[in-house]
Design an enzyme around this catalytic site. Structure first.
Site, short mmCIF file in Angstrom:
data_model
loop_
_atom_site.label_atom_id
_atom_site.label_comp_id
_atom_site.label_asym_id
_atom_site.label_seq_id
_atom_site.Cartn_x
_atom_site.Cartn_y
_atom_site.Cartn_z
N SER A 74 -68.98 -36.06 -64.68
CA SER A 74 -68.51 -37.39 -64.29
C SER A 74 -67.62 -37.99 -65.38
CB SER A 74 -69.71 -38.31 -64.04
OG SER A 74 -70.53 -38.38 -65.19
N ASN A 132 -80.93 -41.87 -68.46
CA ASN A 132 -81.19 -42.74 -67.31
C ASN A 132 -81.18 -44.23 -67.68
OD1 ASN A 132 -81.45 -40.31 -66.11
ND2 ASN A 132 -83.66 -40.43 -65.72
N THR A 171 -55.74 -73.29 -34.20
CA THR A 171 -56.99 -72.63 -33.83
C THR A 171 -56.55 -71.60 -32.79
OG1 THR A 171 -57.47 -74.13 -32.01
CG2 THR A 171 -58.40 -74.72 -34.15
N HIS A 172 -57.18 -70.46 -32.78
CA HIS A 172 -56.77 -69.35 -31.89
C HIS A 172 -55.31 -68.98 -32.10
CE1 HIS A 172 -60.47 -70.27 -29.53
NE2 HIS A 172 -60.12 -71.52 -29.82
N SER A 207 -36.17 -52.19 -47.05
CA SER A 207 -36.39 -51.03 -46.19
C SER A 207 -35.40 -49.94 -46.59
CB SER A 207 -36.17 -51.44 -44.74
OG SER A 207 -35.79 -50.34 -43.97
N LYS A 227 -33.78 -56.03 -44.17
CA LYS A 227 -35.21 -56.30 -44.30
C LYS A 227 -35.65 -56.82 -45.67
CE LYS A 227 -38.13 -54.90 -41.94
NZ LYS A 227 -39.04 -54.99 -40.87
N ASN A 266 -39.50 -57.35 -46.96
CA ASN A 266 -40.88 -57.19 -46.47
C ASN A 266 -41.91 -57.73 -47.46
OD1 ASN A 266 -39.94 -55.84 -44.16
ND2 ASN A 266 -39.87 -53.90 -45.28
N GLU A 304 -49.29 -57.32 -47.79
CA GLU A 304 -49.82 -56.27 -46.91
C GLU A 304 -50.73 -55.32 -47.68
OE1 GLU A 304 -46.51 -55.38 -43.56
OE2 GLU A 304 -45.82 -55.19 -45.61
N TYR A 328 -84.65 -42.14 -60.93
CA TYR A 328 -83.25 -41.72 -61.02
C TYR A 328 -83.01 -40.48 -60.17
CZ TYR A 328 -78.74 -40.13 -62.68
OH TYR A 328 -77.44 -39.72 -62.73
N LYS A 340 -70.32 -45.19 -60.08
CA LYS A 340 -69.24 -45.63 -60.97
C LYS A 340 -67.86 -45.53 -60.33
CE LYS A 340 -71.57 -43.45 -64.10
NZ LYS A 340 -72.86 -43.71 -63.44
N1 ARG Z 1 -73.72 -39.20 -65.69
C1 ARG Z 1 -75.01 -39.64 -65.25
C2 ARG Z 1 -74.84 -40.79 -64.27
O1 ARG Z 1 -73.86 -41.40 -64.30
C3 ARG Z 1 -75.86 -40.08 -66.40
C4 ARG Z 1 -77.33 -40.01 -66.16
C5 ARG Z 1 -77.75 -38.60 -66.04
N2 ARG Z 1 -79.15 -38.48 -66.02
C6 ARG Z 1 -79.75 -37.33 -65.68
N3 ARG Z 1 -81.02 -37.33 -65.66
N4 ARG Z 1 -79.08 -36.31 -65.26
O2 ARG Z 1 -75.71 -41.08 -63.47
#
Ligand code: ARG
Length: 436
Positions: free
Chosen positions: A22, A109, A154-155, A276, A282, A284, A289, A316, A324
């Site tokens: 991650s 954790n 309204t509407h 455009s 145009k 825009n 948007e 966990y 994230k």
């Molecule tokens: N990268 C993990 C997360 O964002 C960190 C926690 C990992 N904990 C574990 N017991 N594998 O959740």
């Protein structure tokens, strides 16, 4: 190299490593992770769980890493599993055994939950300040256009005249509520899970209070199982961001409609418009948007996170690592949207004359004509009926209420007098409203 490799007789495959990693997402937590480790290490030394010497090496090492990251000398590449492993690995490579002692009495954790709470507290404050800038901009436009009147709908049908101030202040009210929600949510985010360890706390004689103070948390989490598996604070922020985006999206929709040539109430500045590739004429409203479009993605993040959490047993589970990507995307999106939106409306031109000219059609004084008769003693339902018939006839002839002569008006109701013309004048309608 894996910090947890002891139990394994085989290495993970490259594909498993890649899938598990991650770091590309959580590397933005790096500074919070270092601050957390500094506070944790200091406490371990104070409690004599590690030596003073260990901590001074840890501190020096972490501060060096911090400088090097800031100076662009370290980048967190995907050879690491996540930001926590990355920092601990780099530290241990530099200071040896003392680095290996840092993870005493903590787990990733409680570490990740604490990092994320620290990070989101800051982001929440930034979103609040962007909301404040937007509200200031709204107020300043409202101030400059105090006497501007436009049709209220309204509407999406012309209903009654309103002031531009009232129209814009409606959005200000929405953003004020969002601001309140953000402030309130900080109470629940500002709770420190560190010390919960993997799930059940620790037998070391840790001092959570001192860590809490150094990291400037308001409260300590009470139940370690809850603390490592709670992502309500992420969901709450995802929800509030969704609401902000929904408000911005409605505002964007009006800007898009009101800047069409059909309305022409607003003209966006060229610097916040796009052209455009084929149609030379145009101009825009792409910023508006895009804000409207990005709202969809932000809702998606909220739904995704609710769904990630819905079947998870305590405590966990790795599923939670998905949090994230979702929350960072929503935070980035709402911040960028608030910024561009504030600039866009701040530079737009409000075509006062066009709005006011548009008050002449649509019988927006019909309610007031009915109210006029009410004041003369006619029951409201009857008045409604009389004016309804009048509008039906007038719309066929393309005339307005004020175009009728007094005898013509009297044919609808003998209660009409000369003062009706004043009562249905749009400028007076606004003056007579109790609501500011
Ligand atoms: N990268 C993990 C997360 O964002 C960190 C926690 C990992 N904990 C574990 N017991 N594998 O959740």
């Amino acid at each position: 190299m894996k910090l947890w490799k002891g139990r394994f007789s085989k290495q993970a495959t490259l594909s498993a490593d890649k899938f598990n990693s991650s770091i590309n997402t959580d590397k933005r937590l790096w500074l919070k992770d270092i601050d957390l480790s500094l506070a944790h290490g200091r406490m371990l030394a104070k409690q004599k769980i590690i030596s003073e010497r260990d901590f001074s090496l840890i501190e020096k090492g972490l501060l060096e890493i911090k400088e090097e990251v800031l100076g662009g000398k370290i980048s967190f590449t995907d050879e690491y599993e996540d930001i926590h492993m990355a920092i601990e690995t780099i530290l241990t490579e530099r200071i040896g055994d003392s680095g290996k002692r840092l993870h005493t009495a903590r787990s990733r954790n409680d570490q990740v939950a604490t990092d994320l709470r620290m990070y989101l507290k800051d982001e929440t404050l930034e979103i609040i300040s962007l909301l404040d800038s937007l509200m200031e901009e709204i107020e300043s436009i409202a101030d400059k256009n105090r006497d501007t009147i436009l049709p209220g709908f309204t509407h999406m049908q012309k209903a009654q005249p309103v002031t531009l101030t009232m129209h814009l202040s409606a959005y200000r009210e929405m953003f004020l509520r969002d601001r309140e929600r953000l402030e309130d949510s900080i109470k629940r985010t500002d709770v420190m899970p560190l010390g919960s360890c993997a799930l059940s706390g620790t037998s070391y004689n840790i001092d959570r209070q001192s860590v809490k103070e150094e990291l400037r948390f308001r409260e300590l989490s009470k139940n370690p199982m809850d603390a490592v598996s709670d992502r309500d604070f992420v969901l709450e922020l995802l929800f509030i961001i969704s609401l902000i985006m929904m408000h911005l999206s409605r505002f964007s929709e009006e800007i898009i409609i009101f800047s069409t040539s059909e309305f022409n109430y607003i003209e966006l500045d060229d610097s916040y418009s796009t052209g455009s590739s084929i149609m030379p004429q145009k101009k825009n409203p792409d910023m508006a948007e895009l804000v409207r479009g990005k709202t969809g993605r932000v809702y998606g993040n909220l739904m995704a996170m609710l769904t990630v959490m819905k079947g998870l047993p305590l405590t966990y589970n790795k599923d939670m690592q998905e949090d994230k990507e979702l929350i960072f995307d929503s935070v980035d999106t709402v911040k960028a949207s608030l910024e561009i939106f504030t600039e866009m409306i701040g530079t737009a031109t409000f075509n006062k004359e066009v709005m006011e000219k548009d008050l002449k059609t649509g019988y927006m004084n019909a309610t007031d004509a009915a109210d006029y008769l009410v004041k003369k003693g006619v029951p409201f339902r009857e008045c409604h009926e009389i004016i309804g018939r009048m509008v039906l006839a007038l719309s066929k002839e393309g005339k307005d209420i004020e175009d009728l002569t007094l005898p013509q008006l009297k044919a609808y109701s003998p209660y009409f007098e000369e003062d009706i013309y004043e009562a249905v004048d749009v400028r007076n309608l606004i003056k007579n409203r109790k609501e500011k």
